[in-house]
Each structure stands twice: as structure tokens, then as C-alpha cells.
Design an enzyme around this catalytic site. Structure first.
Site, PDB file in Angstrom:
ATOM      1  N   PHE A 227       0.867  -1.183   0.000  1.00 33.27           N
ATOM      2  CA  PHE A 227       0.000   0.000   0.000  1.00 33.27           C
ATOM      3  C   PHE A 227       0.913   1.245   0.000  1.00 33.27           C
ATOM      4  CE2 PHE A 227      -1.943  -3.446   2.434  1.00 33.27           C
ATOM      5  CZ  PHE A 227      -3.176  -3.615   1.827  1.00 33.27           C
ATOM      6  N   ASP A 249       1.145  -1.250  -4.979  1.00 30.03           N
ATOM      7  CA  ASP A 249      -0.088  -0.482  -4.816  1.00 30.03           C
ATOM      8  C   ASP A 249      -1.062  -0.902  -5.909  1.00 30.03           C
ATOM      9  OD1 ASP A 249      -0.748   2.309  -3.104  1.00 30.03           O
ATOM     10  OD2 ASP A 249      -2.025   1.978  -4.856  1.00 30.03           O
ATOM     11  N   ASN A 275      -3.133  -5.997  -6.128  1.00 32.19           N
ATOM     12  CA  ASN A 275      -3.896  -5.993  -4.891  1.00 32.19           C
ATOM     13  C   ASN A 275      -2.999  -6.617  -3.814  1.00 32.19           C
ATOM     14  OD1 ASN A 275      -5.529  -6.777  -2.724  1.00 32.19           O
ATOM     15  ND2 ASN A 275      -7.321  -6.956  -4.050  1.00 32.19           N
ATOM     16  N   ASP A 296       0.449  -0.438   5.053  1.00 32.62           N
ATOM     17  CA  ASP A 296      -0.174   0.867   5.318  1.00 32.62           C
ATOM     18  C   ASP A 296      -1.465   0.980   4.503  1.00 32.62           C
ATOM     19  OD1 ASP A 296      -0.652   3.450   6.142  1.00 32.62           O
ATOM     20  OD2 ASP A 296       0.833   4.361   4.798  1.00 32.62           O
ATOM     21  N   CYS A 336      -5.168   3.686   9.689  1.00 31.70           N
ATOM     22  CA  CYS A 336      -5.460   5.119   9.643  1.00 31.70           C
ATOM     23  C   CYS A 336      -6.945   5.369   9.897  1.00 31.70           C
ATOM     24  CB  CYS A 336      -5.020   5.721   8.315  1.00 31.70           C
ATOM     25  SG  CYS A 336      -5.812   4.993   6.900  1.00 31.70           S
TER      26      CYS A 336
HETATM   27  N1  SAH Z   1       2.000   4.184   2.421  1.00 30.79           N
HETATM   28  C1  SAH Z   1       1.630   5.421   1.784  1.00 30.79           C
HETATM   29  C2  SAH Z   1       0.185   5.767   1.976  1.00 30.79           C
HETATM   30  C3  SAH Z   1      -0.772   4.678   1.590  1.00 30.79           C
HETATM   31  S1  SAH Z   1      -2.435   5.142   1.415  1.00 30.79           S
HETATM   32  C4  SAH Z   1       2.515   6.527   2.327  1.00 30.79           C
HETATM   33  O1  SAH Z   1       3.211   6.311   3.312  1.00 30.79           O
HETATM   34  O2  SAH Z   1       2.501   7.598   1.759  1.00 30.79           O
HETATM   35  C5  SAH Z   1      -3.160   3.643   0.925  1.00 30.79           C
HETATM   36  C6  SAH Z   1      -2.793   3.171  -0.457  1.00 30.79           C
HETATM   37  O3  SAH Z   1      -3.326   1.876  -0.604  1.00 30.79           O
HETATM   38  C7  SAH Z   1      -3.345   3.983  -1.605  1.00 30.79           C
HETATM   39  O4  SAH Z   1      -2.301   4.400  -2.428  1.00 30.79           O
HETATM   40  C8  SAH Z   1      -4.277   3.010  -2.369  1.00 30.79           C
HETATM   41  O5  SAH Z   1      -4.183   3.144  -3.773  1.00 30.79           O
HETATM   42  C9  SAH Z   1      -3.718   1.690  -1.953  1.00 30.79           C
HETATM   43  N2  SAH Z   1      -4.647   0.553  -1.948  1.00 30.79           N
HETATM   44  C10 SAH Z   1      -5.942   0.505  -1.564  1.00 30.79           C
HETATM   45  N3  SAH Z   1      -6.413  -0.764  -1.594  1.00 30.79           N
HETATM   46  C11 SAH Z   1      -5.380  -1.547  -2.024  1.00 30.79           C
HETATM   47  C12 SAH Z   1      -5.224  -2.934  -2.241  1.00 30.79           C
HETATM   48  N4  SAH Z   1      -6.205  -3.800  -2.011  1.00 30.79           N
HETATM   49  N5  SAH Z   1      -4.017  -3.378  -2.666  1.00 30.79           N
HETATM   50  C13 SAH Z   1      -3.005  -2.520  -2.894  1.00 30.79           C
HETATM   51  N6  SAH Z   1      -3.101  -1.191  -2.684  1.00 30.79           N
HETATM   52  C14 SAH Z   1      -4.258  -0.709  -2.251  1.00 30.79           C
END
Ligand code: SAH
Length: 393
Positions: A227, A249, A275, A296, A336
């Protein structure tokens, strides 16, 4: 001032006296006068005691948002002084080396309900999300221009939350000129920010300090950042001398941002569009090992009712991550969602370790960076939990 009075039902005065800024629709006993939406109203408890002054909006579940908890008058001077106070508070954090981007105003926690303002290097992004503050947009913007002198002030009023307040969605440059690309510095790392199309106001400033915290664990390490969005954790890991860094991501836009950011900083990060639930499962199947795994995810729960399924989500990814980590490996996992209490989150992650018959050491329990302050009496302002664990042999 105001002639209208909102009386709160008996029992709800306590949270207001503790500093909470919201009166929900179902907490209102009666309304005297005929306040229009957007008008200031006095708030009193059931005995007629003064609780403060707020903005009335019967279109919103948050029907009154308090601006004061005393008899102070609400006017443009008060709003401007709140903006200046918010900027003054950020002074200590702005001495941080290698950072030129901060949250300048964090809504209720800065006693400016529904006002979010981020500085991204030369650009300030302002979001006004409440009807009550909409009419003070100019005062807020002008105070920011005077105090901060940015190259550009951009109004990002396109968050769908505004609809709940009965406000239109729009974006516009308020002042100056929007640069074609915005490059910011975070922990000395260059990052591209997409203010117009990005998530949130363009970047996750709440994770800056946690991004930095990952570094000492990364030298020579195999690092997996799940993520990842723009790659905040991944880039810090790479700069700290990781052997390999993979960032995952689900958003294609995020993945290309990670690749661009890696190139900007001349480091190697493998950016994968997938995913994370599937990706983690697959890596477990392949018996892959990493030395550091960061999780995250976005908020799994926006309501208290979904807590159980949110816990299952956090547990599932923690289980997979722990399977990928040998003894000595480090897991940094985040929630979060305000609705997820810190203790519940910790216990959920601990239960994953128990299921695997592994013991873990708590390295640190961290939270959102200090430019997203927590206001006492307003628990909603504490939302980001950051749990750092080491897997034991
Ligand atoms: N870690 C980042 C913030 C992440 S916010 C930082 O430190 O700046 C959450 C992220 O998860 C988003 O970019 C979103 O696109 C992604 N996301 C949401 N669902 C997801 C999934 N099932 N698999 C992968 N990424 C996902």
C-alpha cells in the site's frame, strides 16, 4: 453576534466542556430563534449554561460545529488569529532537516472546523469542507498568503464531503500560478506531488516521520512496502541502503509515481501494480522472505459497525507479512481509521503472531506526524496508529 440558541440534551454537555467541537443532530434538545444554515448560534446546555458559539447547518449530521468554548466573539479576526496560531505551532516541526512540506491546518484540531491546508514546497493547497468556514475562505486564504507567501495557493474544494454540507464541488487557483510539476522534499528525498489528481490533498504528510523511522532497519535488507502510494517508505528504505525494495499499490497512478520518484532520487525500487492481499498471499506461497515489511492500507472501516471485518482485514495482512519475515525481521503495520482503537489494533496484530506461534517484540508504537496535532477532548483527531514489531527466533 447571534440571537439563536441551540440547547443540547442533558448528558451531552460534558464532551463539549472537555473541548469537543461537534453537536450532532440527535444531541439537540431544541433550537430558539430561526437560524439559517451557516449562521452562528450560541450553544447552551439543558440548564442554559454557555457552551460556546458555533456554526449551524441542519443539512449536516454535525449540525453545530463549535468555534469557541467560551464567550469570545466569532469574527474574521478570530479566524485569522486561528490561522496564525496554526502556523506558529508548526514552527518547531519546520526546523526538520530536508523537509519543505507540512500540514499547516488540521481542521478541528487547529480549531478551524473542516479546514485542511497543506504546504507542498512552493504550493499551498487549501480545502474548506464545512459550510461554516466557507464564508471565511477569503480571510483564511489571505492570512496564508501574507504569512507564507507561497508561489501558488490552490483551492481543492472537490472533496465529496462538501456535498454533505450542501456545498458545491470545485477547484481553482486562488492566487499565483500552479507549477507544471510540484517537487517536494521529505527527509531529504525528492517526491513528485500530484495536487490536481492525487489522493488526499496530494500526499500522505502524516507518515513523514514514520517514513524516516524505517531507515535504520533497512541497510542490506530486503524490503517490501505494501500500500505504497507514492513510495514514501520504499524510497526511505532504498536511500538507507536496502538490498532490494519492492513497492506495491493497486493504483496505476501510484505505481507510476513510485517509479518516477525512484528515478528522481537515483535509487532502485521495483514498483508493482497489484492488490496487496493477493500479492502477499502469492509471496507466502512462493516462500519468499523479506527483512522488513510495511503495511499501510487505506481505512478498512469508516464506521464503528465494521470493526469486526476491519480487524479481520488487518489480521489477514499481518499474518501474511509475518510469514514472510524470518527471525529478526521487522513489521511496520498501520491503521489510519479513527474507529480502530490503538489497543484493539495492537491486539489484532498480536493475535496474528499467536496464531503462527511466533513471539514478537514491540519496537515502537507511533502515530501521525506532529503537524497533524491531536486535540485533547477531540479523540477523532488521533487516527493513525503505527505499530513496529520485530519477529523473535
Ligand atoms: N503508504 C503510503 C500511503 C498509503 S495510502 C505513504 O506512506 O505515503 C493507501 C494506499 O493503498 C493507496 O495508495 C491506495 O491506492 C492503496 N490501496 C488501496 N487498496 C489496495 C489494495 N487492495 N491493494 C493494494 N493497494 C491498495
Amino acid at each position: 453576534m447571534t440571537d439563536s440558541v441551540v440547547h443540547v440534551i442533558n448528558g451531552r454537555q460534558k464532551k463539549l466542556m472537555q473541548g469537543h467541537p461537534w453537536v450532532y443532530r440527535n444531541e439537540i434538545e431544541s433550537v430558539t430563534g430561526e437560524p439559517q444554515n451557516g449562521d452562528l448560534v450560541a450553544v447552551q446546555d439543558f440548564r442554559g449554561r454557555m457552551m460556546g458559539t458555533g456554526v449551524y447547518n441542519d443539512q449536516s449530521l454535525l449540525t453545530v460545529r463549535l468555534l469557541t468554548h467560551d464567550a469570545r466573539e466569532v469574527n474574521e479576526d478570530l479566524i485569522a488569529s486561528r490561522v496564525r496560531e496554526a502556523l506558529r505551532y508548526r514552527r518547531f516541526i519546520r526546523t526538520r532537516e530536508g523537509c519543505d512540506s507540512f500540514r499547516l491546518i488540521y481542521g478541528e484540531a487547529d480549531r478551524l472546523p473542516g479546514v485542511i491546508c497543506d504546504r507542498f514546497g512552493p504550493v499551498i493547497v487549501l480545502q474548506v469542507l464545512s459550510l461554516g468556514m466557507e464564508r471565511y475562505t477569503e480571510v483564511i486564504a489571505e492570512t496564508l498568503l501574507k504569512e507564507e507567501a507561497p508561489d501558488c495557493l490552490y483551492l481543492a474544494n472537490d472533496d465529496p464531503i462538501r456535498k454533505k454540507e450542501g456545498l458545491p464541488l470545485y477547484t481553482r487557483v486562488y492566487s499565483g500560478e500552479m507549477p507544471e510539476t510540484i517537487l517536494i522534499r521529505e527527509n531529504g528525498i525528492l517526491m513528485k506531488v500530484d495536487v490536481m489528481n492525487g489522493q488526499k490533498t496530494g500526499s500522505f504528510l502524516d507518515q513523514k516521520a514514520n517514513h524516516l523511522f524505517v531507515r535504520p532497519f533497512c541497510q542490506g535488507a530486503r524490503v517490501l512496502d505494501c500500500f505504497s502510494y507514492a513510495g514514501g517508505f520504499a524510497l526511505n528504505a532504498a536511500v538507507a541502503g536496502a538490498k532490494s525494495v519492492t513497492a506495491v499499490d493497486i493504483s496505476e497512478q501510484a505505481v507510476s509515481l513510485i517509479a518516477e520518484n525512484a528515478a528522481l532520487n537515483q535509487v532502485k525500487v521495483e514498483a508493482v501494480c497489484a492488490n496487496c492481499f493477493d500479492f502477499l498471499r502469492e509471496k507466502v506461497r512462493e516462500k519468499q522472505q523479506y527483512d522488513v515489511v510495511v503495511l499501510d492500507p487505506p481505512a478498512f472501516t469508516k464506521a464503528h459497525a465494521n470493526m469486526a471485518s476491519a480487524c479481520r482485514g488487518y489480521k489477514e495482512i499481518a499474518l501474511s507479512a509475518m510469514r514472510l519475515l524470518p527471525a529478526g525481521g521487522v513489521l511496520a503495520t498501520h491503521s489510519c481509521s479513527y474507529h480502530m482503537p490503538e489497543e484493539t489494533f495492537m491486539n489484532t496484530v498480536f493475535s496474528a503472531a499467536q496464531d503462527l506461534h511466533r513471539q514478537v517484540r514491540v519496537i515502537a508504537v507511533r502515530r501521525q506526524d506532529e503537524d497533524h496535532p491531536v486535540l485533547a477532548g477531540y479523540p477523532e483527531s488521533f487516527y493513525l496508529k503505527s505499530l513496529w514489531l520485530q519477529m523473535l527466533a
